[in-house]
Design an enzyme around this catalytic site. Structure first.
Site, PDB file in Angstrom:
ATOM      1  N   ASP A  17       0.866  -1.173   0.000  1.00  0.00           N
ATOM      2  CA  ASP A  17       0.000   0.000   0.000  1.00  0.00           C
ATOM      3  C   ASP A  17       0.904   1.224   0.000  1.00  0.00           C
ATOM      4  OD1 ASP A  17      -2.385   1.563   0.226  1.00  0.00           O
ATOM      5  OD2 ASP A  17      -2.071   1.738   2.374  1.00  0.00           O
ATOM      6  N   SER A  18       0.321   2.370  -0.248  1.00  0.00           N
ATOM      7  CA  SER A  18       1.099   3.604  -0.187  1.00  0.00           C
ATOM      8  C   SER A  18       1.454   3.975   1.250  1.00  0.00           C
ATOM      9  CB  SER A  18       0.309   4.751  -0.831  1.00  0.00           C
ATOM     10  OG  SER A  18      -0.911   4.954  -0.137  1.00  0.00           O
ATOM     11  N   CYS A  80      -4.351  -1.218  -2.027  1.00  0.00           N
ATOM     12  CA  CYS A  80      -4.477   0.224  -2.253  1.00  0.00           C
ATOM     13  C   CYS A  80      -5.406   0.404  -3.432  1.00  0.00           C
ATOM     14  CB  CYS A  80      -3.098   0.828  -2.559  1.00  0.00           C
ATOM     15  SG  CYS A  80      -3.122   2.546  -3.115  1.00  0.00           S
ATOM     16  N   GLU A 160      -5.626   8.767   9.369  1.00  0.00           N
ATOM     17  CA  GLU A 160      -4.257   8.573   9.835  1.00  0.00           C
ATOM     18  C   GLU A 160      -3.995   9.289  11.155  1.00  0.00           C
ATOM     19  OE1 GLU A 160      -0.948   8.848   7.339  1.00  0.00           O
ATOM     20  OE2 GLU A 160      -1.680   7.316   5.947  1.00  0.00           O
ATOM     21  N   CYS A 197     -11.396   3.481  -0.541  1.00  0.00           N
ATOM     22  CA  CYS A 197     -10.026   3.736  -0.100  1.00  0.00           C
ATOM     23  C   CYS A 197      -9.841   2.939   1.178  1.00  0.00           C
ATOM     24  CB  CYS A 197      -9.796   5.227   0.154  1.00  0.00           C
ATOM     25  SG  CYS A 197      -8.186   5.605   0.905  1.00  0.00           S
ATOM     26  N   HIS A 199      -8.238   3.493   3.716  1.00  0.00           N
ATOM     27  CA  HIS A 199      -8.256   4.301   4.939  1.00  0.00           C
ATOM     28  C   HIS A 199      -9.676   4.485   5.479  1.00  0.00           C
ATOM     29  CE1 HIS A 199      -4.202   5.538   3.698  1.00  0.00           C
ATOM     30  NE2 HIS A 199      -4.041   6.045   4.905  1.00  0.00           N
TER      31      HIS A 199
END
Length: 288
Positions: A17-18, A80, A160, A197, A199
């Site tokens: 993933d990024s 991702c 995050e 996404c 996240h």
């Protein structure tokens, strides 16, 4: 092109993933395939991918897979959405001997199974939204579907930083989702929302509160894990070991921050001392 030599069944599944969002996929893989060894690479030096060009994302993804390929792997999972949207086909062409799976197709399939009125919303980063990967995947399964997409890149920062709940978070979520929530049920308001996404599941509580109980949230992590398991079964690649699989973590920057932020996404405690800092930019990509 097939495999030229027998596969080491105890080799790891490589997941990249990024940054940290892909840990939601790692959670699902850990649950679905508890005996598999997993190595996770977060390209934290170049996060986020969601604002990068397609060429850059494909180059970054290829470098990440080359770094994982050097670690004894038998499959690749692109955890991702942006990389899945832009680099899946490229990576499959680069590594025809390996199963390479992304999160878009499993998420699209889950959305089509969940929708009642065939009206599906997709929230993702700007790059994933502009690429229209989810729209194409959903229409490929359900051509009559009505799809609305909205870029919500701000959600990445909220996730995050651990801003998952509370009045302020709900206000931000409501403002971002307002374009999707217009229209009454009789007019065909959306009934399914894809969290496009990795996240975004961290904000699922706030998102659910804003959209209401009539809208089903689709998180592609669990469906991706199921797709990976099915692929390993079909290709006879399951690890025969009975013991729990081992976990390894690699990052391209900030092991301490990765371990700290990971607590917002991963169900197991990650010790920063066990997170390996790697340089993947020295790997030459076929895309310049």
């Amino acid at each position: 092109m097939g495999r030229s030599s027998p596969v080491d069944l105890e080799a790891a599944i490589g997941v990249f993933d990024s940054g940290v969002g892909g840990l939601t996929v790692l959670n699902a893989l850990r649950k679905a395939l508890p005996n598999e060894n997993l190595v996770y690479l977060g390209d934290t030096a170049r996060v986020p991918y969601g604002t990068k060009s397609a060429v850059s994302v494909m180059r970054y993804a290829e470098q990440a897979v080359k770094a994982l390929h050097a670690r004894r792997i038998k499959a690749i999972v692109i955890a991702c959405n942006t990389a899945s949207a832009m680099a899946l086909e490229h990576l499959q062409n680069c590594y025809p001997e390996l199963p390479v799976l992304g999160v878009i197709e499993p998420g699209a399939l889950a959305a089509c199974k969940a929708t009642r009125r065939k009206h599906i919303g997709v929230i993702a980063t700007e790059s994933t939204t502009n690429n229209q990967a989810y729209q194409k995947a959903i229409l490929g399964i359900m051509p009559e579907a009505r799809i609305q997409a909205q870029a919500c890149s701000l959600f990445v920062a909220l996730a995050e930083e651990g801003w998952h709940h509370g009045e302020l978070v709900e206000q931000i979520v409501a403002k971002c989702l307002k374009p999707l929530m217009r229209g009454s049920e009789s007019e065909g308001a959306l009934d399914t929302l894809v969290l496009g996404c990795t996240h975004f599941p961290a904000l699922s509580g706030a998102i659910a509160k804003v959209v209401g109980s009539q809208v089903i949230l689709v998180d592609s992590a669990a469906t991706t894990a199921s797709a990976v398991k099915a692929r390993l079964v079909s290709e006879k690649l399951l690890n025969p070991q009975q013991a729990p699989g081992q976990l390894s973590f690699l990052v391209t920057d900030g092991p301490e921050r990765f371990a700290r932020v990971a607590n917002n996404f991963f169900n197991e405690q990650i010790d920063a001392a066990g997170v390996e800092l790697v340089d993947i930019q020295h790997h030459t990509a076929t895309l310049k």
